[in-house]
Design an enzyme around this catalytic site. Structure first.
Site, PDB file in Angstrom:
ATOM      1  N   SER A  64       0.860  -1.182  -0.144  1.00 19.57           N
ATOM      2  CA  SER A  64      -0.323   0.020   0.307  1.00 19.57           C
ATOM      3  C   SER A  64       0.707   1.119   0.267  1.00 19.57           C
ATOM      4  O   SER A  64       1.471   0.995   0.570  1.00 19.57           O
ATOM      5  CB  SER A  64      -0.773  -0.386   1.346  1.00 19.57           C
ATOM      6  OG  SER A  64      -1.458   0.942   1.182  1.00 19.57           O
ATOM      7  N   HIS A  72      -1.050  -1.644  -4.075  1.00 14.84           N
ATOM      8  CA  HIS A  72      -2.901  -1.343  -3.951  1.00 14.84           C
ATOM      9  C   HIS A  72      -2.370   0.895  -3.755  1.00 14.84           C
ATOM     10  O   HIS A  72      -1.648   0.653  -2.833  1.00 14.84           O
ATOM     11  CB  HIS A  72      -2.914  -1.293  -2.591  1.00 14.84           C
ATOM     12  CG  HIS A  72      -3.591  -1.641  -2.051  1.00 14.84           C
ATOM     13  ND1 HIS A  72      -4.579  -2.379  -2.178  1.00 14.84           N
ATOM     14  CD2 HIS A  72      -4.242  -0.562  -0.909  1.00 14.84           C
ATOM     15  CE1 HIS A  72      -5.919  -1.855  -1.521  1.00 14.84           C
ATOM     16  NE2 HIS A  72      -5.504  -1.058  -0.833  1.00 14.84           N
ATOM     17  N   MET A 113      -8.423   8.172  -0.173  1.00 13.05           N
ATOM     18  CA  MET A 113      -9.482   8.434   0.920  1.00 13.05           C
ATOM     19  C   MET A 113     -10.295  10.333   0.830  1.00 13.05           C
ATOM     20  O   MET A 113      -9.500  11.074   0.651  1.00 13.05           O
ATOM     21  CB  MET A 113      -8.786   8.356   2.805  1.00 13.05           C
ATOM     22  CG  MET A 113      -8.331   7.393   2.251  1.00 13.05           C
ATOM     23  SD  MET A 113      -7.372   7.313   4.058  1.00 13.05           S
ATOM     24  CE  MET A 113      -6.346   5.940   4.472  1.00 13.05           C
ATOM     25  N   HIS A 158      -8.225   1.605  -4.215  1.00 11.07           N
ATOM     26  CA  HIS A 158      -9.331   1.225  -3.376  1.00 11.07           C
ATOM     27  C   HIS A 158      -9.788   2.792  -2.793  1.00 11.07           C
ATOM     28  O   HIS A 158      -8.847   3.562  -2.621  1.00 11.07           O
ATOM     29  CB  HIS A 158      -8.327   0.596  -2.101  1.00 11.07           C
ATOM     30  CG  HIS A 158      -9.527   0.460  -0.149  1.00 11.07           C
ATOM     31  ND1 HIS A 158      -8.789  -0.131   0.616  1.00 11.07           N
ATOM     32  CD2 HIS A 158     -10.188   0.499  -0.521  1.00 11.07           C
ATOM     33  CE1 HIS A 158      -9.540  -0.102   2.032  1.00 11.07           C
ATOM     34  NE2 HIS A 158     -11.120   0.234   0.910  1.00 11.07           N
ATOM     35  N   MET A 171     -12.577   5.002  -1.273  1.00  8.63           N
ATOM     36  CA  MET A 171     -12.829   5.240   0.173  1.00  8.63           C
ATOM     37  C   MET A 171     -13.444   6.429   0.046  1.00  8.63           C
ATOM     38  O   MET A 171     -13.292   7.609   0.767  1.00  8.63           O
ATOM     39  CB  MET A 171     -11.433   5.034   1.611  1.00  8.63           C
ATOM     40  CG  MET A 171     -11.314   3.375   1.422  1.00  8.63           C
ATOM     41  SD  MET A 171     -10.106   3.307   2.869  1.00  8.63           S
ATOM     42  CE  MET A 171      -8.842   3.635   1.417  1.00  8.63           C
ATOM     43  N   MET A 186     -12.038  -5.565   4.545  1.00  8.10           N
ATOM     44  CA  MET A 186     -10.903  -4.842   6.128  1.00  8.10           C
ATOM     45  C   MET A 186     -11.160  -5.206   7.223  1.00  8.10           C
ATOM     46  O   MET A 186     -12.020  -5.823   7.440  1.00  8.10           O
ATOM     47  CB  MET A 186     -11.834  -3.481   6.023  1.00  8.10           C
ATOM     48  CG  MET A 186     -11.736  -2.731   4.436  1.00  8.10           C
ATOM     49  SD  MET A 186      -9.998  -2.628   3.722  1.00  8.10           S
ATOM     50  CE  MET A 186      -9.417  -1.719   4.828  1.00  8.10           C
ATOM     51  N   ASP A 235      -6.824  -6.248   3.669  1.00  9.56           N
ATOM     52  CA  ASP A 235      -6.387  -4.966   4.001  1.00  9.56           C
ATOM     53  C   ASP A 235      -6.368  -4.511   4.996  1.00  9.56           C
ATOM     54  O   ASP A 235      -7.300  -4.523   5.716  1.00  9.56           O
ATOM     55  CB  ASP A 235      -7.031  -3.909   2.778  1.00  9.56           C
ATOM     56  CG  ASP A 235      -6.757  -3.015   2.773  1.00  9.56           C
ATOM     57  OD1 ASP A 235      -4.988  -2.363   3.628  1.00  9.56           O
ATOM     58  OD2 ASP A 235      -6.664  -1.880   1.951  1.00  9.56           O
TER      59      ASP A 235
END
Ligand code: DX5
Ligand code: ZN
Length: 216
Positions: free
Chosen positions: A8, A33, A37, A66, A68, A137, A175
């Site tokens: 990540s 990754h 956010m 990813h 979010m 998650m 994750d």
């Protein structure tokens, strides 16, 4: 399904983003990754399109994005343009899961859907045939460096069983709070892809930590 590690970039050194991306590119990790956010879906803000584009320039490995963010359908087109190979959004972040899946499909990116620790995998039963990957998650989304929530192991096993019942070979990614110390049991529970931020970038030898995870 061979094991995959996805470091990540949230834990990378942004003053040396190119150096850290090249390290991941050289390493045994097949995916990269990228945690996006928005400060609304999660209480933190990370980065967006320009950073994704910079990482895309430095590596042709699979960019696993990813999201979010609330209302992911608003932005999936732009993330695909910026270089995402897989776009994962949160089940909890959209009012219309199927529409969001359709929009991602249109971009040509692979489709992932993620569930937070409190969301049972049963909510995905009818959606499973429509996605390529589920991201479970194993921490509350928003921050790196948290402890792995052990209940995630049962969710992985339940999801693997659910996919098998439906004759699907859905990819399962996990994750949060993962290192070489617990990677073995998470793969054994049925995971294909393990995300790791602080354990990789905090290691004295990040490339060796990635190999230790793959061999755990
Ligand atoms: C958390 C992010 C994770 C995070 C993982 O919201 O989704 O990808 O970077 O960090 P570690 O591996 O440190 O738990
Ligand atoms: Zn993530």
């Amino acid at each position: 399904m061979p094991r995959i590690v996805a470091p990540s970039m949230l834990s990378a050194d942004f003053g040396h983003l190119d150096r850290d991306t090249r390290m991941v590119h050289r390493s045994a990790a097949e995916w990269i990754h990228i945690d996006v956010m928005d400060g609304v879906f999660v209480p933190n803000i990370s980065f967006g399109f320009p950073v994704l584009k910079a990482i895309r320039k430095a590596s042709d490995k699979c960019l696993d994005v990813h999201l979010m963010i609330v209302g992911p359908e608003r932005y999936v087109g732009r993330f695909a343009e910026a270089g995402a190979d897989i776009l994962t959004f949160h089940y909890e972040a959209t009012a219309d899961v199927r529409a969001c899946i359709g929009l991602i499909r249109k971009t040509g990116a692979r489709v992932g859907i993620s569930v937070k620790p409190a969301t049972p995998v049963g909510v995905l039963r009818d959606i499973l045939p429509l996605v390529d990957m589920v991201l479970i998650m194993s921490v509350e989304p928003g921050f790196g460096g948290q402890a792995f929530i052990p209940e995630a192991l049962q969710k992985i096993a339940d999801l693997r069983a659910m996919a098998r019942q439906q004759g699907l070979d859905t990819l399962i990614e996990v994750d949060g709070g993962i290192s070489a110390r617990n990677a073995g049991e998470i793969y054994a529970a049925g995971a294909d892809i393990l995300v790791a931020g602080s354990s990789v970038f905090g290691a004295a030898d990040p490339e060796a930590e990635i190999v230790r995870m793959l061999e755990a």
